[in-house]
Design a protein around this motif. Sequence first.
Motif, short mmCIF file in Angstrom:
data_model
loop_
_atom_site.label_atom_id
_atom_site.label_comp_id
_atom_site.label_asym_id
_atom_site.label_seq_id
_atom_site.Cartn_x
_atom_site.Cartn_y
_atom_site.Cartn_z
N ARG A 105 0.83 -1.21 0.00
CA ARG A 105 0.00 0.00 0.00
C ARG A 105 0.86 1.25 0.00
NH1 ARG A 105 -3.27 -2.87 3.51
NH2 ARG A 105 -2.56 -1.73 5.35
N ALA A 106 1.95 1.22 0.72
CA ALA A 106 2.86 2.37 0.75
C ALA A 106 3.45 2.60 -0.63
CB ALA A 106 3.97 2.14 1.77
N ALA A 107 3.84 1.52 -1.32
CA ALA A 107 4.38 1.66 -2.67
C ALA A 107 3.33 2.22 -3.62
CB ALA A 107 4.89 0.32 -3.18
N ALA A 108 2.10 1.73 -3.52
CA ALA A 108 1.02 2.25 -4.37
C ALA A 108 0.76 3.72 -4.06
CB ALA A 108 -0.24 1.42 -4.16
N TYR A 109 0.84 4.10 -2.80
CA TYR A 109 0.64 5.48 -2.42
C TYR A 109 1.71 6.38 -3.02
CZ TYR A 109 0.50 9.65 0.48
OH TYR A 109 0.47 10.94 0.91
N VAL A 110 2.96 5.94 -2.91
CA VAL A 110 4.07 6.73 -3.45
C VAL A 110 3.96 6.85 -4.96
CG1 VAL A 110 6.58 6.76 -3.76
CG2 VAL A 110 5.62 6.26 -1.53
N GLU A 111 3.49 5.78 -5.62
CA GLU A 111 3.33 5.81 -7.07
C GLU A 111 2.10 6.62 -7.50
OE1 GLU A 111 3.22 1.62 -7.78
OE2 GLU A 111 5.41 1.48 -7.87
N GLY A 112 1.29 7.05 -6.54
CA GLY A 112 0.13 7.88 -6.85
C GLY A 112 -1.08 7.10 -7.27
N ASN A 113 -1.16 5.82 -6.91
CA ASN A 113 -2.27 4.98 -7.35
C ASN A 113 -3.35 4.79 -6.29
OD1 ASN A 113 -0.83 4.55 -9.70
ND2 ASN A 113 0.18 2.76 -8.86
N VAL A 114 -3.16 5.30 -5.10
CA VAL A 114 -4.08 4.96 -4.02
C VAL A 114 -5.11 6.04 -3.77
CG1 VAL A 114 -4.24 4.50 -1.55
CG2 VAL A 114 -2.46 3.44 -2.89
N TRP A 115 -4.70 7.23 -3.55
CA TRP A 115 -5.61 8.25 -3.07
C TRP A 115 -6.03 9.19 -4.20
CZ3 TRP A 115 -8.41 8.07 1.05
CH2 TRP A 115 -9.08 9.20 1.48
N LYS A 116 -6.68 8.63 -5.18
CA LYS A 116 -7.22 9.44 -6.27
C LYS A 116 -8.71 9.17 -6.37
CE LYS A 116 -3.13 9.97 -9.07
NZ LYS A 116 -2.49 9.71 -10.33
N PRO A 117 -9.50 9.87 -5.56
CA PRO A 117 -10.95 9.64 -5.62
C PRO A 117 -11.53 10.08 -6.97
CG PRO A 117 -10.43 11.44 -4.13
CD PRO A 117 -9.14 10.88 -4.62
N THR A 118 -12.53 9.36 -7.41
CA THR A 118 -13.21 9.65 -8.67
C THR A 118 -14.58 10.24 -8.37
OG1 THR A 118 -12.11 7.74 -9.63
CG2 THR A 118 -13.95 8.64 -10.86
#
Length: 118
Positions: free
Chosen positions: A94-107
């Motif tokens: 989850r940390a890696a996904a967050y750093v890559e910008g894939n986690v906290w992008k609400p639609t």
Amino acid sequence: MPRHRTASPATASYWRTCRAERNRAAYFTRKYGITTAELDTMIGEQFGICCICLDAPAEHVDHDHGTGRVRGVLCFSCNAALGQFKDRPDVIRRAAAYVEGNVWKPTLVAPGVYQLPS
């Protein structure tokens, strides 16, 4: 005139160095069950660099806190990061996904209604 009792002999620094090496060897054997030769071999197999960041020098033994098995030798920062994540792969992913910008992008799905990625 006799030398003062507390004055250290010329060999004191030599003996201090030997004692430090013995203490280091005993620490790795006691804590991780490895010899300094095995540690040096692991560092050599990693070309002296951290397995994770591939940048900093490998100086800290990383081990599984559950089993005690040595995994490798890391730099201080990477070893501390794993400790902060409590060796949990799900949190690290989850940390890696967050750093890559894939986690906290609400639609925006409707006015005022946002959907978070799963």
